[in-house]
Write a protein that holds these residues in place. Structure first.
Motif, PDB file in Angstrom:
ATOM      1  N   LEU A 200       0.811  -1.216   0.000  1.00 22.41           N
ATOM      2  CA  LEU A 200       0.000   0.000   0.000  1.00 22.41           C
ATOM      3  C   LEU A 200       0.845   1.267   0.000  1.00 22.41           C
ATOM      4  CD1 LEU A 200      -3.099  -0.638   2.311  1.00 22.41           C
ATOM      5  CD2 LEU A 200      -2.986  -0.525  -0.164  1.00 22.41           C
ATOM      6  N   THR A 201       1.940   1.256   0.749  1.00 26.38           N
ATOM      7  CA  THR A 201       2.754   2.469   0.816  1.00 26.38           C
ATOM      8  C   THR A 201       3.489   2.748  -0.489  1.00 26.38           C
ATOM      9  OG1 THR A 201       4.562   1.212   1.849  1.00 26.38           O
ATOM     10  CG2 THR A 201       3.033   2.352   3.320  1.00 26.38           C
ATOM     11  N   ALA A 202       3.531   1.768  -1.382  1.00 19.32           N
ATOM     12  CA  ALA A 202       4.116   1.990  -2.705  1.00 19.32           C
ATOM     13  C   ALA A 202       3.124   2.662  -3.655  1.00 19.32           C
ATOM     14  CB  ALA A 202       4.579   0.668  -3.301  1.00 19.32           C
ATOM     15  N   MET A 203       1.867   2.740  -3.249  1.00 15.46           N
ATOM     16  CA  MET A 203       0.847   3.389  -4.086  1.00 15.46           C
ATOM     17  C   MET A 203       1.004   4.904  -4.024  1.00 15.46           C
ATOM     18  SD  MET A 203      -2.574   1.167  -3.242  1.00 15.46           S
ATOM     19  CE  MET A 203      -2.697  -0.559  -3.729  1.00 15.46           C
ATOM     20  N   PRO A 204       0.477   5.618  -5.034  1.00 17.98           N
ATOM     21  CA  PRO A 204       0.535   7.089  -5.012  1.00 17.98           C
ATOM     22  C   PRO A 204      -0.104   7.644  -3.740  1.00 17.98           C
ATOM     23  CG  PRO A 204      -0.193   6.294  -7.158  1.00 17.98           C
ATOM     24  CD  PRO A 204      -0.162   5.098  -6.258  1.00 17.98           C
ATOM     25  N   GLN A 205       0.386   8.804  -3.295  1.00 19.55           N
ATOM     26  CA  GLN A 205      -0.095   9.374  -2.046  1.00 19.55           C
ATOM     27  C   GLN A 205      -1.596   9.640  -2.076  1.00 19.55           C
ATOM     28  OE1 GLN A 205       1.878   9.712   0.750  1.00 19.55           O
ATOM     29  NE2 GLN A 205      -0.104  10.018   1.716  1.00 19.55           N
ATOM     30  N   ASN A 206      -2.115  10.046  -3.243  1.00 23.69           N
ATOM     31  CA  ASN A 206      -3.555  10.327  -3.306  1.00 23.69           C
ATOM     32  C   ASN A 206      -4.387   9.067  -3.078  1.00 23.69           C
ATOM     33  OD1 ASN A 206      -2.676   9.373  -5.914  1.00 23.69           O
ATOM     34  ND2 ASN A 206      -4.644  10.014  -6.752  1.00 23.69           N
ATOM     35  N   VAL A 207      -3.869   7.907  -3.482  1.00 22.48           N
ATOM     36  CA  VAL A 207      -4.558   6.642  -3.236  1.00 22.48           C
ATOM     37  C   VAL A 207      -4.519   6.310  -1.748  1.00 22.48           C
ATOM     38  CG1 VAL A 207      -4.569   4.156  -3.701  1.00 22.48           C
ATOM     39  CG2 VAL A 207      -4.067   5.782  -5.547  1.00 22.48           C
ATOM     40  N   GLN A 208      -3.346   6.504  -1.133  1.00 24.33           N
ATOM     41  CA  GLN A 208      -3.232   6.259   0.313  1.00 24.33           C
ATOM     42  C   GLN A 208      -4.157   7.190   1.100  1.00 24.33           C
ATOM     43  OE1 GLN A 208       0.815   5.769   1.895  1.00 24.33           O
ATOM     44  NE2 GLN A 208       1.576   5.739  -0.218  1.00 24.33           N
TER      45      GLN A 208
END
Length: 256
Positions: A200-208
């Motif tokens: 999850l932390t590898a996802m773009p910040q807006n997704v997080q």
């Protein structure tokens, strides 16, 4: 159960929730046996955690011979296994019908059930047989912790396979605890919400940020260390048995 000098088997132990749990157990004085498929990462984790109290065994949790070999190596290195934490799993996504009306992949569904649910059961049954031979210590021979998910209660759109596999783990918890109670082996599950694992932390910040926005309090992703902390509490608290504990900041998953 006190953790010093105990031996814990951790599936999926080289990354995410499993890695966090391994670190916490080693810090508490336990020996850990990491079961995973990634050999290079396994060697890295052994170097990080310390060769004296860490063992890596390449293991496919769905294969009986693999798990039996891992148990044999663990016993030869550290002696009796008293803790098992099952974190190995996959989380594919796919709707029942795609935009063109094609049905979901039966192969993907079967693979998810095989790894997440059957793999967990396979490890549980074999480690339980090993724990049954342990000496009884304060009414305990061992404790097993499985990883469910809040998706097992509130699966989202596209999560049919994952939600079914995690609901299965929730369903296993109480009957397995009842089966093993006469032997002094406890069984519990943790149902995490949206956790800040590397996936999850590898996802773009807006997704997080979007994932965090649905969490009532605290409004963030869960820390893998919080999963590990709960796992250690379950191990040490001998009266927690047959329970699935949510770890989700009061999140109830919306449809999507």
């Amino acid at each position: 159960m006190q953790l010093s000098n105990q031996t814990a088997l951790i599936t999926g132990g080289c990354s995410g929730l499993g890695h966090a749990t391994a670190k916490a157990l080693v810090a508490a004085g336990a020996n850990v046996v990491l079961l995973d498929l990634n050999e290079s990462l396994g060697a890295q984790r052994v170097a990080e955690l310390g060769e004296d109290n860490t063992l890596f065994v390449r293991t496919d949790v769905t294969q009986q011979l693999d798990v039996e070999a891992a148990l044999d190596k663990a016993y030869a290195r550290f002696g009796a296994i008293t803790v098992c934490v099952n974190c190995a799993g996959i989380a594919p996504a796919g709707r029942m019908l795609d935009r063109a009306g094609n049905p979901a992949s039966l192969e993907d569904f079967s693979k998810t059930i095989n790894i997440n649910l059957i793999g967990t059961f396979n490890v549980c049954r074999l480690v339980a047989a090993s724990m049954a031979g342990n000496d009884l210590n304060d009414e305990s021979r061992g404790v097993i912790i499985n990883t469910a998910s809040i998706a097992g209660y509130e699966g989202q759109i596209g999560q049919t396979a994952y939600a079914a596999s995690k609901a299965g783990i929730i369903g296993l918890t109480l009957p397995m605890a009842r089966d093993l109670a006469p032997l002094g082996i406890r069984v519990n599950s943790i149902a995490p919400g949206v956790m800040g694992t590397p996936l999850l932390t590898a996802m773009p910040q807006n997704v997080q940020d979007a994932l965090s926005a649905n969490v009532p309090n605290p409004k963030r992703l869960g820390f893998p260390e919080e999963f590990a902390s709960l796992a250690l509490h379950i191990i040490q608290n001998g009266y927690i048995n047959g329970e699935t504990i949510r770890l989700d900041g009061a999140l109830r998953m919306p449809p999507k």
